[in-house]
Design a protein around this motif. Structure first.
Motif, PDB file in Angstrom:
ATOM      1  N   ARG A  70      89.990 172.473   9.518  1.00 14.50           N
ATOM      2  CA  ARG A  70      91.122 172.764  10.400  1.00 14.50           C
ATOM      3  C   ARG A  70      90.840 172.282  11.824  1.00 14.50           C
ATOM      4  O   ARG A  70      91.705 171.677  12.480  1.00 14.50           O
ATOM      5  N   GLU A  73      91.105 168.445  12.059  1.00 16.24           N
ATOM      6  CA  GLU A  73      92.470 167.921  11.996  1.00 16.24           C
ATOM      7  C   GLU A  73      93.290 168.334  13.217  1.00 16.24           C
ATOM      8  O   GLU A  73      94.152 167.580  13.673  1.00 16.24           O
ATOM      9  N   ASP A  74      93.009 169.501  13.780  1.00 16.71           N
ATOM     10  CA  ASP A  74      93.655 169.871  15.045  1.00 16.71           C
ATOM     11  C   ASP A  74      93.228 168.902  16.153  1.00 16.71           C
ATOM     12  O   ASP A  74      94.043 168.494  16.995  1.00 16.71           O
ATOM     13  N   ALA A  77      95.045 165.571  15.709  1.00 17.39           N
ATOM     14  CA  ALA A  77      96.437 165.678  16.163  1.00 17.39           C
ATOM     15  C   ALA A  77      96.511 165.669  17.695  1.00 17.39           C
ATOM     16  O   ALA A  77      97.376 164.997  18.289  1.00 17.39           O
ATOM     17  N   GLU A  78      95.597 166.384  18.317  1.00 18.29           N
ATOM     18  CA  GLU A  78      95.565 166.455  19.783  1.00 18.29           C
ATOM     19  C   GLU A  78      95.272 165.086  20.390  1.00 18.29           C
ATOM     20  O   GLU A  78      95.926 164.662  21.360  1.00 18.29           O
ATOM     21  N   ARG A 101      98.976 164.603   5.325  1.00 16.81           N
ATOM     22  CA  ARG A 101      99.561 164.558   6.664  1.00 16.81           C
ATOM     23  C   ARG A 101     100.086 163.160   6.987  1.00 16.81           C
ATOM     24  O   ARG A 101      99.725 162.565   8.000  1.00 16.81           O
ATOM     25  N   ARG A 262      89.154 181.690  16.586  1.00 17.12           N
ATOM     26  CA  ARG A 262      90.329 180.829  16.706  1.00 17.12           C
ATOM     27  C   ARG A 262      91.215 180.882  15.474  1.00 17.12           C
ATOM     28  O   ARG A 262      92.443 180.915  15.591  1.00 17.12           O
ATOM     29  N   TYR A 263      90.606 180.896  14.288  1.00 14.32           N
ATOM     30  CA  TYR A 263      91.383 180.700  13.066  1.00 14.32           C
ATOM     31  C   TYR A 263      91.440 181.918  12.135  1.00 14.32           C
ATOM     32  O   TYR A 263      92.256 181.932  11.217  1.00 14.32           O
TER      33      TYR A 263
END
Length: 285
Positions: A70, A73-74, A77-78, A101, A262-263
């Motif tokens: 996670r 992949e975050d 994306a950022e 994705r 965080r998750y």
């Protein structure tokens, strides 16, 4: 292609795919990471959920796999939102980012680096499942044991070292020598400014929380039995120093505890990664 050149991925890659699938099946929502494609690729026997490595005992390690996936992949994306257009996955295994994705992956060139034999197997499975290999996905076979230079193979596949990239290496460093890790860090540190590396690393087993130490020792014993022993462990300070010495502009340690916060905060099912086991280095050029 000769039969011996197409062999299934190793046990570790299969286990990661199954843990990711089991999370969606067995753990309560919200799911930290959703991946049903890896299960289709692996195509295990019907009894896979009863495998010893799928037992409740392994839940913390499943959570660790989910957390690092996670996070990466975050991060991708950022960085893509900032205009970074290349994503390199070292030791890709059964990674399924490009299939899950496509709205994000199609804005990038995605390079999966892995050994030739399991990569040929994966390519065939993608074709068999009707998923194929999209134009934005480059499968880069590298025979590390034969001395192939992954850097050269990457460039030959269309990678532009003059443009920023995200490079991910998770679940790999523990199998490499310190010298090999340092060489990889130096190569990535030489990428264009604005590039980012996310690399997972194992803490020395004696630093792990007592309740998960037996599981880590069992995993280490299994890796040794499979001919892929864990050989490199680092404290966060050691890993940060290695990355600084390699030439990165900024280095950061992301702890398992930080990933848990965080998750996994607010979960009532107790699912969370173990503290002080597999941690992350994030380094930027």
């Amino acid at each position: 292609m000769h039969e011996q050149q197409i062999a299934a991925p190793d046990d570790t890659a299969i286990r990661v795919a199954l843990w990711r699938a089991l999370h969606v099946e067995a753990d309560a929502p919200p799911h930290v990471f959703e991946d049903d494609v890896g299960l289709k690729l692996a195509a295990p026997d019907d009894g896979w959920r009863s495998r010893p490595d799928m037992s409740p005992f392994t839940r913390p390690f499943r959570a660790s796999i989910l957390a690092r996936a996670r996070f990466v992949e975050d991060l991708v994306a950022e960085q893509a939102a900032r205009g970074v257009g290349q994503y390199v996955i070292l030791g890709a295994g059964l990674d399924t980012f490009a299939q899950r994705r496509p709205e994000l992956a199609s804005r990038l060139l995605v390079f999966e680096i892995d050994r030739p034999s399991p990569q040929a197997w994966k390519r065939q499975r993608l074709v068999d499942l009707g998923l194929g290999v999209p134009s934005f996905l480059r499968l880069v076979p590298v025979d590390f044991e034969a001395g192939d230079a992954w850097w050269e193979r990457l460039a030959a596949s269309g990678f532009d070292s003059g443009r920023p990239a995200v490079v991910a290496s998770t679940g790999v460093s523990m199998y490499l020598t310190r010298d090999a890790i340092a060489a990889t860090l130096r190569q990535v540190a030489a990428l264009a400014p604005g590039s980012t590396l996310a690399m997972s690393f194992m803490l020395p087993i004696e630093l792990a929380d007592p309740e998960v130490r037996p599981g880590i020792e069992r995993a280490a014993a299994g890796a040794r039995a499979n001919g892929t022993p864990f050989i490199s462990f680092f404290t966060p300070a050691e890993m940060l120093a290695l990355a600084r010495d390699a030439g990165f502009r900024e280095v950061q340690h992301v702890s398992a505890a930080a990933l848990a916060e965080r998750y996994f905060a607010g979960r009532t099912d107790g699912l969370r990664p173990p503290n002080n086991s597999e941690e992350l280095l994030v380094a930027t050029t």
